[in-house]
Design an enzyme around this catalytic site. Structure first.
Site, PDB file in Angstrom:
ATOM      1  N   GLY A   6       0.848  -1.194   0.000  1.00 34.33           N
ATOM      2  CA  GLY A   6       0.000   0.000   0.000  1.00 34.33           C
ATOM      3  C   GLY A   6       0.881   1.241   0.000  1.00 34.33           C
ATOM      4  O   GLY A   6       0.581   2.272   0.572  1.00 34.33           O
ATOM      5  N   GLY A   9      -0.288   4.955  -1.117  1.00 37.50           N
ATOM      6  CA  GLY A   9      -1.382   5.636  -0.391  1.00 37.50           C
ATOM      7  C   GLY A   9      -0.883   6.828   0.398  1.00 37.50           C
ATOM      8  O   GLY A   9       0.310   7.182   0.376  1.00 37.50           O
ATOM      9  N   ASP A  32       2.419  -1.961  -4.287  1.00 35.69           N
ATOM     10  CA  ASP A  32       1.027  -1.493  -4.363  1.00 35.69           C
ATOM     11  C   ASP A  32       0.379  -2.122  -5.583  1.00 35.69           C
ATOM     12  O   ASP A  32       1.054  -2.739  -6.408  1.00 35.69           O
ATOM     13  CB  ASP A  32       0.991   0.055  -4.461  1.00 35.69           C
ATOM     14  CG  ASP A  32      -0.333   0.613  -3.909  1.00 35.69           C
ATOM     15  OD1 ASP A  32      -0.298   1.434  -2.983  1.00 35.69           O
ATOM     16  OD2 ASP A  32      -1.408   0.168  -4.392  1.00 35.69           O
ATOM     17  N   ILE A  33      -0.920  -1.935  -5.700  1.00 36.59           N
ATOM     18  CA  ILE A  33      -1.673  -2.579  -6.786  1.00 36.59           C
ATOM     19  C   ILE A  33      -1.328  -1.968  -8.145  1.00 36.59           C
ATOM     20  O   ILE A  33      -1.389  -2.619  -9.177  1.00 36.59           O
ATOM     21  CB  ILE A  33      -3.199  -2.460  -6.522  1.00 36.59           C
ATOM     22  CG1 ILE A  33      -4.025  -3.276  -7.524  1.00 36.59           C
ATOM     23  CG2 ILE A  33      -3.651  -1.007  -6.560  1.00 36.59           C
ATOM     24  CD1 ILE A  33      -4.010  -4.755  -7.273  1.00 36.59           C
ATOM     25  N   ASN A  50      -1.142  -7.342  -4.920  1.00 34.66           N
ATOM     26  CA  ASN A  50      -2.609  -7.320  -4.863  1.00 34.66           C
ATOM     27  C   ASN A  50      -3.038  -8.092  -3.622  1.00 34.66           C
ATOM     28  O   ASN A  50      -2.896  -9.312  -3.566  1.00 34.66           O
ATOM     29  CB  ASN A  50      -3.187  -7.971  -6.136  1.00 34.66           C
ATOM     30  CG  ASN A  50      -4.703  -8.070  -6.060  1.00 34.66           C
ATOM     31  OD1 ASN A  50      -5.311  -7.725  -5.036  1.00 34.66           O
ATOM     32  ND2 ASN A  50      -5.304  -8.537  -7.132  1.00 34.66           N
ATOM     33  N   TYR A 140     -15.882   0.326   7.007  1.00 38.79           N
ATOM     34  CA  TYR A 140     -14.472   0.618   7.275  1.00 38.79           C
ATOM     35  C   TYR A 140     -14.198   0.517   8.774  1.00 38.79           C
ATOM     36  O   TYR A 140     -13.265  -0.156   9.204  1.00 38.79           O
ATOM     37  CB  TYR A 140     -14.153   2.021   6.775  1.00 38.79           C
ATOM     38  CG  TYR A 140     -12.820   2.570   7.197  1.00 38.79           C
ATOM     39  CD1 TYR A 140     -12.741   3.597   8.135  1.00 38.79           C
ATOM     40  CD2 TYR A 140     -11.637   2.100   6.636  1.00 38.79           C
ATOM     41  CE1 TYR A 140     -11.518   4.131   8.502  1.00 38.79           C
ATOM     42  CE2 TYR A 140     -10.418   2.631   7.007  1.00 38.79           C
ATOM     43  CZ  TYR A 140     -10.364   3.650   7.937  1.00 38.79           C
ATOM     44  OH  TYR A 140      -9.142   4.184   8.314  1.00 38.79           O
ATOM     45  N   LYS A 144     -11.957  -2.390  10.679  1.00 39.70           N
ATOM     46  CA  LYS A 144     -10.773  -2.047  11.491  1.00 39.70           C
ATOM     47  C   LYS A 144     -10.925  -2.621  12.899  1.00 39.70           C
ATOM     48  O   LYS A 144      -9.963  -3.101  13.489  1.00 39.70           O
ATOM     49  CB  LYS A 144     -10.583  -0.525  11.538  1.00 39.70           C
ATOM     50  CG  LYS A 144     -10.092   0.089  10.223  1.00 39.70           C
ATOM     51  CD  LYS A 144      -8.708  -0.444   9.826  1.00 39.70           C
ATOM     52  CE  LYS A 144      -8.173   0.209   8.566  1.00 39.70           C
ATOM     53  NZ  LYS A 144      -6.860  -0.353   8.157  1.00 39.70           N
TER      54      LYS A 144
HETATM   55  C1  VAH Z   1     -11.100   8.183   6.849  1.00 39.35           C
HETATM   56  N1  VAH Z   1      -8.882   9.173   6.850  1.00 39.35           N
HETATM   57  O1  VAH Z   1     -11.544   9.301   6.803  1.00 39.35           O
HETATM   58  C2  VAH Z   1      -9.652   8.011   7.294  1.00 39.35           C
HETATM   59  C3  VAH Z   1      -9.524   7.911   8.789  1.00 39.35           C
HETATM   60  C4  VAH Z   1     -10.252   8.756  11.015  1.00 39.35           C
HETATM   61  C5  VAH Z   1     -10.393   8.901   9.548  1.00 39.35           C
HETATM   62  O2  VAH Z   1      -9.743   6.620   9.212  1.00 39.35           O
HETATM   63  O3  VAH Z   1     -11.768   7.222   6.572  1.00 39.35           O
END
Ligand code: VAH
Length: 313
Positions: A6, A9, A32-33, A50, A140, A144
């Protein structure tokens, strides 16, 4: 050898640079990809990786035998809500493959970024503690949170030295964020310099925990260099940074660009995501375990961003 997955990024670009400065270019394999970003391609070894292709990843581990691995590839909060299953699949498959290969190839240390997005509407909103109710409502966020559970599991079960930080929103000038909710705080600087005005997709009073990239990179390297026996957290460390809202950021920018004009869209899906997150974070575990100390407050960050961004746009 350090493998960064990654590398193109927002965090990856900066970590490759910082780690190559410390260990030498040849010691850091960027991957990275996509084909390498110019700045990375010409500064050291590069692989196409990948995270959804186990054979591809396995081949890279076998070829380079890394002693440290940083897995930074992920789909962030806003894009994750547009393609929830893809985000879950990429964020989880990538992590599980890297954890498995790290055990198989006896990697000494693994770093994996978590986020303040692991907190949700019922988490305490101010000075959010390391341990509390966590009911993240973005894919997301809960990818996490699940990832943190896996990291701690691989540490407890297989002795894998995995380390992680719950980053706040990150603001830097060397690389742009991709698909997050805190991205406004980067875009605003580009627009302030290019057009003198910015229309924020978060409302004026939306306070969020943020951090300048220089602090975030220093925190990451400090954590990775800390002796293993000083670390009491193997899920992911809270990291607080600076808390501000778009209006406060605009006012700080106006100290440098007096005619800067800020406006606000009346609705954006990212507002609901921001509203589910903490306003500020308690990072006393990071302070205690590995001596964390913030360097950039809002004023210092704004000045540094503008001075540096001016040189590249
Ligand atoms: C997002 N930049 O906005 C990331 C981060 C706390 C925000 O995890 O998804």
């Amino acid at each position: 050898k350090i493998l960064i997955i990654g590398a193109n990024g927002q965090i990856g670009t900066e970590l490759v640079k910082a780690l190559r400065n410390i260990h030498g270019a040849e010691a850091v394999i960027a991957s990275d990809i996509k084909s390498p970003a110019y700045a990375i391609r010409n500064s050291g070894p590069y692989e196409i990786a990948n995270v959804l292709d186990r054979d591809n990843l396995h081949h890279i581990f076998e070829k380079h035998r890394p002693t440290q691995v940083y897995l930074l590839a992920a789909i962030l909060s806003a894009v994750g809500e547009q393609k929830p299953k893809v985000a879950w699949d990429l964020n989880m498959t990538g992590l599980l493959s890297v954890l498995d290969f790290a055990v198989e190839f006896k990697v000494a240390k693994v770093f994996w970024p978590s986020s303040i997005a692991v907190f949700g509407p019922h988490s305490p909103q101010h000075d959010t503690p390391q341990y509390c109710v966590m009911d993240p409502n973005t894919v997301y966020g809960f990818s996490k949170l699940a990832g943190e559970r896996w990291c701690e599991y691989y540490f407890e079960k297989y002795g894998l030295d995995v380390r992680s930080i719950r980053y706040p929103g990150l603001i830097g000038w060397r690389a742009n964020p991709g698909g997050g909710t805190t991205d406004y705080a980067v875009h605003i600087f580009h627009e302030a310099l290019k057009t003198g005005k910015y229309e924020s997709f978060l409302s004026a009073g939306t306070a969020l925990p943020m951090m300048y990239m220089d602090d975030a990179i220093r925190a990451t390297i400090t954590l990775m260099d800390a002796p293993a026996d000083t670390l009491s957290i193997r899920s992911s460390y809270n990291l607080g940074g600076i808390s501000f809202n778009p209006e406060q950021l605009a006012d700080e920018i106006k100290k440098h660009i007096p005619n800067f004009e800020m406006s606000y869209v009346d609705s954006d899906p990212r507002q609901a995501i921001a509203d589910s997150w903490p306003k500020s974070i308690d990072d006393s575990y990071a302070q205690k375990d590995w001596g964390w100390q913030l360097e950039f407050d809002l004023a210092k960050m704004t000045a540094d961003m503008l001075v540096n961004l001016k040189t590249i746009i």
